[in-house]
Design an enzyme around this catalytic site. Structure first.
Site, mmCIF file in Angstrom:
data_model
loop_
_atom_site.group_PDB
_atom_site.id
_atom_site.type_symbol
_atom_site.label_atom_id
_atom_site.label_comp_id
_atom_site.label_asym_id
_atom_site.label_seq_id
_atom_site.Cartn_x
_atom_site.Cartn_y
_atom_site.Cartn_z
ATOM 1 N N ILE A 124 0.853 -1.191 0.000
ATOM 2 C CA ILE A 124 0.000 0.000 0.000
ATOM 3 C C ILE A 124 0.892 1.245 0.000
ATOM 4 O O ILE A 124 0.805 2.112 -0.878
ATOM 5 C CB ILE A 124 -0.896 0.036 1.274
ATOM 6 C CG1 ILE A 124 -1.696 -1.257 1.440
ATOM 7 C CG2 ILE A 124 -1.823 1.250 1.243
ATOM 8 C CD1 ILE A 124 -2.375 -1.412 2.813
ATOM 9 N N SER A 157 6.606 -4.873 4.467
ATOM 10 C CA SER A 157 7.076 -6.060 5.194
ATOM 11 C C SER A 157 7.109 -7.229 4.221
ATOM 12 O O SER A 157 6.183 -7.384 3.425
ATOM 13 C CB SER A 157 6.142 -6.393 6.353
ATOM 14 O OG SER A 157 6.085 -5.304 7.239
ATOM 15 N N ARG A 267 15.845 -7.865 42.203
ATOM 16 C CA ARG A 267 16.842 -6.807 42.404
ATOM 17 C C ARG A 267 16.621 -6.097 43.750
ATOM 18 O O ARG A 267 15.494 -5.655 44.029
ATOM 19 C CB ARG A 267 16.706 -5.811 41.251
ATOM 20 C CG ARG A 267 17.460 -4.533 41.418
ATOM 21 C CD ARG A 267 18.848 -4.643 40.849
ATOM 22 N NE ARG A 267 19.508 -3.350 40.755
ATOM 23 C CZ ARG A 267 20.818 -3.236 40.627
ATOM 24 N NH1 ARG A 267 21.594 -4.309 40.578
ATOM 25 N NH2 ARG A 267 21.366 -2.040 40.532
ATOM 26 N N GLN A 278 7.056 2.024 46.261
ATOM 27 C CA GLN A 278 5.771 2.393 45.669
ATOM 28 C C GLN A 278 5.904 2.968 44.258
ATOM 29 O O GLN A 278 4.997 2.837 43.443
ATOM 30 C CB GLN A 278 5.027 3.367 46.587
ATOM 31 C CG GLN A 278 4.524 2.658 47.847
ATOM 32 C CD GLN A 278 3.678 3.539 48.727
ATOM 33 O OE1 GLN A 278 3.549 4.736 48.498
ATOM 34 N NE2 GLN A 278 3.096 2.961 49.759
ATOM 35 N N GLU A 362 0.306 -0.188 10.368
ATOM 36 C CA GLU A 362 -1.124 -0.559 10.262
ATOM 37 C C GLU A 362 -2.060 0.601 10.594
ATOM 38 O O GLU A 362 -3.113 0.396 11.202
ATOM 39 C CB GLU A 362 -1.432 -1.750 11.187
ATOM 40 C CG GLU A 362 -0.643 -3.003 10.869
ATOM 41 C CD GLU A 362 -1.191 -3.779 9.689
ATOM 42 O OE1 GLU A 362 -2.174 -3.320 9.074
ATOM 43 O OE2 GLU A 362 -0.617 -4.826 9.368
ATOM 44 N N SER A 364 -1.229 4.674 11.842
ATOM 45 C CA SER A 364 -0.554 5.212 13.026
ATOM 46 C C SER A 364 -1.555 5.472 14.153
ATOM 47 O O SER A 364 -2.770 5.498 13.936
ATOM 48 C CB SER A 364 0.144 6.526 12.663
ATOM 49 O OG SER A 364 -0.847 7.492 12.353
#
Ligand code: GRA
Length: 384
Positions: A124, A157, A267, A278, A362, A364
């Site tokens: 396209i 693609s 960690r 938090q 596909e 924006s």
């Protein structure tokens, strides 16, 4: 209303998860780093029926539906976002043929697209026609029993690996979008050239390229639908591929959330696990809720498609929100991982790079917002 997946969908989800975890995960980082397109994995996805969810059984599909498509795509993208692009490349053209093609076109191409014996793509976008599809310049001029195709496409693609492409071109440019048509083009024929776009931010294991058509002869029987149907076919096709794209975004968001939770529990800083803080919990909570909300929007849009009901608005909402969710989640995951998120040691930096594509491809984020806002304001109903 039932928020549980039924047994069939659970089995499909398990099969996709097992494939992704066992066969995609081990090499995902290397495939990304080396820009390696895994045709073997794509074919395997074909064998597993992942490309046939929305295709009737008589053309080789499983007909398991759009909800199953969303589920499968999420599972694949959770492990490697690049690989989920293959789903859309097979889905777009095969669905367009099922909906608009002749019986002969369906029989000839669709079963091979479902198995991925034939790789496909859809063309396209052009250098000056991205969001504005109607601004494309590629022309198809009828000459005897052929159309002569001239023009170029970009950001396609699969351009350099596909066997066939669904190409959109003007047959009667003076009629604007009503003069656009769709063609199935054999990419191995003369008059076609493909060139790779090598350097991208992410989605590196999915090939992207340009296509050039120089007086390429397309048999008239490869016209899909009627002359002038192209814009309608294109919008219908995008309405399907946007859904799967949104599911890919949720897969990436989930990967980010899972990674962030695992790292926050592991960690320690200032004498306790960082998950105890938090500010980390704030990010985790938002990631959890956004991911779930995006998934529910996708399931709703998919369910409407399975019921054959109008869904353009719901699909745009789902695709838009899922894209934002992936970007937000990858941003949070990177912050939670700190310097390790910035390194190539963990896949979080890959998730971050890949997540950005979902706000662009596909249609924006802004195009989806236009569709949603114009509907809300009463200017233009999305579900016409
Ligand atoms: O009145 P009418 O009969 O002429 O019909 C109009 C309208 O009803 C006409 O098209 C119809 N239409 C639709 N029909 C069915 C419009 N939207 C739809 C629809 N969703 N379904 C003209 O409409 P319009 O609104 O006046 O057209 P426009 O202003 O020229 O453009 C509309 C719009 C901006 C929505 C369109 O151009 C668009 O969708 N642009 C975004 C392009 C896009 O999504 N590109 C994606 C490229 S492919 C890709 O990214 C592959 C990535 C692979 C991957 O990662 O998955």
């Amino acid at each position: 209303m039932d928020f549980q997946l039924n047994e069939e969908l659970q089995a499909i989800q398990e099969a996709a998860r097992e494939f992704a975890e066992k066969e995609v995960a081990p090499t995902a980082d290397d495939d990304d780093r080396e820009h390696r397109f895994r045709l073997d994995l794509v074919r395997k996805m074909g064998e597993l029926g992942f490309f046939g969810c929305t295709i009737p059984e008589e053309y080789g599909g499983t007909n398991s539906g759009f909800v199953s498509l969303v589920i499968i795509t999420e599972e694949i993208a959770r492990i490697h976002s690049s690989l989920r692009v293959a789903i859309n490349m097979q889905l777009g053209p095969s669905r367009a043929l099922v909906e608009f093609g002749t019986e002969e076109q369906k029989k000839r191409y669709v079963p091979k697209l479902v198995t991925a014996e034939l790789l496909s793509c859809f063309a396209i976008t052009e250098p000056d026609a991205g969001s504005d599809v109607a601004a494309m310049r590629t022309r198809a001029t009828r000459k005897g029993d052929c159309y002569r195709l001239n023009g170029s496409k970009t950001w396609i693609s699969n351009a350099q690996v596909a066997d066939i492409a669904l190409v959109y071109a003007y047959t009667e440019p003076e009629k604007k979008h009503r003069g656009m048509s769709a063609f199935l083009v054999d990419l191995h024929q003369s008059g076609v050239a493909a060139k790779a776009i090598e350097e991208k931010l992410g989605t590196n294991a999915s090939p992207t390229g340009e296509l050039f058509f120089d007086n390429c002869a397309v048999p008239a029987e490869n016209l899909v639908g009627k002359e002038g149907d192209g814009f309608k076919i294109c919008m219908t096709e995008l309405n399907h591929t946007r859904l799967s794209c949104g599911a890919g975004a949720v897969g990436v968001a989930r990967a980010c959330r899972e990674a962030a939770v695992s790292y926050a529990n592991q960690r320690s800083q200032f004498g306790q696990k960082i998950g105890q803080y938090q500010m980390i919990q704030d990010m985790i909570a938002q990631m959890v809720v956004q991911e779930e909300a995006a998934r529910l929007l996708l399931y709703r849009a998919a369910a409407l498609k399975d019921e054959g009901r109008p869904n353009t608005l719901e699909t745009s909402m789902a695709k838009y929100y899922a894209g934002e969710t992936a970007a937000f989640a990858s941003d949070c995951a990177l912050k939670i991982y700190g310097a390790w998120g910035y390194s190539k040691e963990y896949p979080v930096e890959r998730y971050f790079r890949d997540s950005r594509s979902y706000q662009i491809v596909e249609g924006s984020a802004n195009i989806q917002k236009l569709i949603i806002a114009q509907d809300a304001l009463g200017y233009r109903k999305a579900n016409r």
